[in-house]
Scaffold this active site. Structure first.
Site, PDB file in Angstrom:
ATOM      1  N   ASP A   1       0.819  -1.220   0.000  1.00 36.67           N
ATOM      2  CA  ASP A   1       0.000   0.000   0.000  1.00 36.67           C
ATOM      3  C   ASP A   1       0.850   1.266   0.000  1.00 36.67           C
ATOM      4  O   ASP A   1       2.026   1.229   0.356  1.00 36.67           O
ATOM      5  CB  ASP A   1      -0.866   0.033   1.270  1.00 36.67           C
TER       6      ASP A   1
ATOM      7  N   LYS B   1      -3.765   3.595  -2.476  1.00 31.82           N
ATOM      8  CA  LYS B   1      -4.175   4.924  -2.929  1.00 31.82           C
ATOM      9  C   LYS B   1      -3.878   5.924  -1.824  1.00 31.82           C
ATOM     10  O   LYS B   1      -3.936   5.619  -0.642  1.00 31.82           O
ATOM     11  CB  LYS B   1      -5.652   4.954  -3.291  1.00 31.82           C
TER      12      LYS B   1
ATOM     13  N   GLY C   1       0.076  -0.672   5.693  1.00 27.13           N
ATOM     14  CA  GLY C   1       0.548   0.217   6.750  1.00 27.13           C
ATOM     15  C   GLY C   1      -0.140  -0.153   8.056  1.00 27.13           C
ATOM     16  O   GLY C   1      -1.313  -0.524   8.064  1.00 27.13           O
TER      17      GLY C   1
ATOM     18  N   ASP D   1      -1.696  -1.897  11.112  1.00 29.12           N
ATOM     19  CA  ASP D   1      -2.237  -3.238  11.328  1.00 29.12           C
ATOM     20  C   ASP D   1      -3.271  -3.547  10.245  1.00 29.12           C
ATOM     21  O   ASP D   1      -4.100  -2.690   9.917  1.00 29.12           O
ATOM     22  CB  ASP D   1      -2.899  -3.301  12.710  1.00 29.12           C
TER      23      ASP D   1
ATOM     24  N   VAL E   1      -7.062  -2.976  11.240  1.00 27.80           N
ATOM     25  CA  VAL E   1      -7.564  -1.690  11.738  1.00 27.80           C
ATOM     26  C   VAL E   1      -7.693  -0.763  10.539  1.00 27.80           C
ATOM     27  O   VAL E   1      -6.690  -0.276  10.014  1.00 27.80           O
ATOM     28  CB  VAL E   1      -6.628  -1.077  12.806  1.00 27.80           C
TER      29      VAL E   1
ATOM     30  N   THR F   1      -0.498  -0.323  14.749  1.00 29.10           N
ATOM     31  CA  THR F   1      -1.473   0.560  14.110  1.00 29.10           C
ATOM     32  C   THR F   1      -1.124   2.029  14.379  1.00 29.10           C
ATOM     33  O   THR F   1      -0.469   2.364  15.379  1.00 29.10           O
ATOM     34  CB  THR F   1      -2.897   0.204  14.588  1.00 29.10           C
TER      35      THR F   1
ATOM     36  N   MET G   1      -8.223   9.102   9.618  1.00 32.18           N
ATOM     37  CA  MET G   1      -8.698   9.826   8.431  1.00 32.18           C
ATOM     38  C   MET G   1      -9.606  11.007   8.801  1.00 32.18           C
ATOM     39  O   MET G   1     -10.708  11.153   8.280  1.00 32.18           O
ATOM     40  CB  MET G   1      -9.455   8.867   7.495  1.00 32.18           C
TER      41      MET G   1
HETATM   42  C1  LIG Z   1      -6.742   3.477   5.563  1.00 28.98           C
HETATM   43  S1  LIG Z   1      -6.197   3.885   7.170  1.00 28.98           S
HETATM   44  C2  LIG Z   1      -5.048   2.589   7.440  1.00 28.98           C
HETATM   45  C3  LIG Z   1      -4.743   2.377   8.889  1.00 28.98           C
HETATM   46  C4  LIG Z   1      -3.721   1.291   9.123  1.00 28.98           C
HETATM   47  N1  LIG Z   1      -4.242  -0.012   8.772  1.00 28.98           N
HETATM   48  C5  LIG Z   1      -3.236   1.276  10.569  1.00 28.98           C
HETATM   49  O1  LIG Z   1      -3.463   0.300  11.278  1.00 28.98           O
HETATM   50  O2  LIG Z   1      -2.597   2.255  10.974  1.00 28.98           O
HETATM   51  C6  LIG Z   1      -5.174   5.266   6.828  1.00 28.98           C
HETATM   52  C7  LIG Z   1      -5.219   6.278   7.954  1.00 28.98           C
HETATM   53  O3  LIG Z   1      -4.371   5.842   9.019  1.00 28.98           O
HETATM   54  C8  LIG Z   1      -3.825   6.970   9.662  1.00 28.98           C
HETATM   55  N2  LIG Z   1      -2.367   6.928   9.514  1.00 28.98           N
HETATM   56  C9  LIG Z   1      -1.625   6.028   8.842  1.00 28.98           C
HETATM   57  N3  LIG Z   1      -0.312   6.306   8.970  1.00 28.98           N
HETATM   58  C10 LIG Z   1      -0.226   7.414   9.730  1.00 28.98           C
HETATM   59  C11 LIG Z   1       0.854   8.209  10.232  1.00 28.98           C
HETATM   60  N4  LIG Z   1       2.129   7.910   9.978  1.00 28.98           N
HETATM   61  N5  LIG Z   1       0.549   9.281  10.988  1.00 28.98           N
HETATM   62  C12 LIG Z   1      -0.716   9.603  11.283  1.00 28.98           C
HETATM   63  N6  LIG Z   1      -1.776   8.896  10.854  1.00 28.98           N
HETATM   64  C13 LIG Z   1      -1.535   7.820  10.091  1.00 28.98           C
HETATM   65  C14 LIG Z   1      -4.394   8.216   8.972  1.00 28.98           C
HETATM   66  O4  LIG Z   1      -5.562   8.595   9.666  1.00 28.98           O
HETATM   67  C15 LIG Z   1      -4.698   7.649   7.594  1.00 28.98           C
HETATM   68  O5  LIG Z   1      -5.658   8.438   6.928  1.00 28.98           O
END
Ligand SMILES: C[S@@+](CC[C@H](N)C(=O)[O-])C[C@H]1O[C@@H](n2cnc3c(N)ncnc32)[C@H](O)[C@@H]1O
Length: 243
Positions: A18, A40, A71, A73, A76, A101, A148
């Site tokens: 991803d 995306k 990215g 977990d 989640v 996560t 998000m």
């Molecule tokens: C589709 S979700 C995926 C979450 C992922 N599976 C996890 O467990 O972290 C993507 C969202 O995770 C959060 N996110 C992911 N990486 C981040 C980071 N380095 N800093 C802050 N928020 C992050 C943001 O809210 C982003 O819009």
């Protein structure tokens, strides 16, 4: 990254990954591994989920070890459940490796303990997507983490205030958590949308709401340390502080 994930990456023949996966992690794979990017970023189209599912099934029938790298977990807000179900229905054997996560990474690197005796004994993880109604609550004795949140921030805050969450509740938005460019914006809940708008957040971000955010005054270790390191090594090519 868990030790198990690192080992599986080294064994992978194919890696389907991803957009939010740190390139440093993808680089741990063997040079001969086939790398397929499917993620995306906000506002940009990615590969449709059904196509990703089909791709995983097809490659799993051709290659010995296929790693689906996400990215944080996979379970989640990662659609890992949908992909696991698609594989199960296709009769493909798989293992699921947990990851750190974003809520946990952001909390640790912003110096915000998600639980703390006498301040918070409950953590609620939500998505900021418009279709989602917030879990009712008071924010007293609890911490809310929104994934998000940026596009919907004024609406999320409006809903929380309407539910009776105090306008003065400490809140923070952590952008690019755990990365060298991490930035934490904090303000009382009601003012956070204005602060975030003015700061023009670009990177992935999540919001933390609750009294625990106040503790950051004492436990904010990463961002000051990074600025000190940058001042000491103005010409360094390596922006990461060493442990
Ligand atoms: C589709 S979700 C995926 C979450 C992922 N599976 C996890 O467990 O972290 C993507 C969202 O995770 C959060 N996110 C992911 N990486 C981040 C980071 N380095 N800093 C802050 N928020 C992050 C943001 O809210 C982003 O819009």
């Amino acid at each position: 990254l868990t030790v198990r994930a690192a080992r599986l990456l080294r064994r992978a023949d194919v890696i389907v990954y991803d957009a939010l996966v740190n390139p440093v992690i993808v680089a741990r794979a063997r040079a001969s591994a086939t790398r397929i990017a499917v993620g995306k970023r906000a506002g940009e189209p990615g590969m449709a989920q059904t196509r990703i599912n089909r791709l995983l099934i097809t490659w799993s029938r051709q290659a010995r070890v296929v790693v689906r790298l996400k990215g944080g977990d996979p379970f989640v807000f990662g659609r890992g459940g949908e992909e696991a179900l698609a594989l199960a229905h296709a009769g493909v054997r798989f293992r699921i490796v947990p990851g750190v996560t974003a809520a946990l990474g952001a909390a640790a690197y912003a110096g915000i303990p998600l639980t703390q005796r006498e301040l918070s004994s409950r953590v609620i993880i939500e998505t900021g997507h418009a279709s989602n109604e917030s879990t009712p609550g008071s924010s007293c004795g609890e911490t809310r983490v929104y994934y998000m949140p940026v596009a919907q921030l004024p609406e999320i805050v409006r809903r929380l205030l309407a539910q009776g969450v105090a306008a003065s509740t400490p809140a923070a938005l952590v952008e690019s958590a755990t990365q060298p460019q991490q930035r934490t914006l904090s303000a009382p809940l009601q003012q956070l949308p204005d602060v975030v708008r003015a700061a023009q957040v670009q990177g992935p971000a999540l919001m933390i709401v609750g009294d625990v955010v106040r503790l950051r005054e004492h436990t904010n270790w990463f961002e000051p340390r990074r600025s000190r390191t940058a001042r000491r090594r103005p010409n360094s090519c390596d922006p990461m502080p060493r442990p």
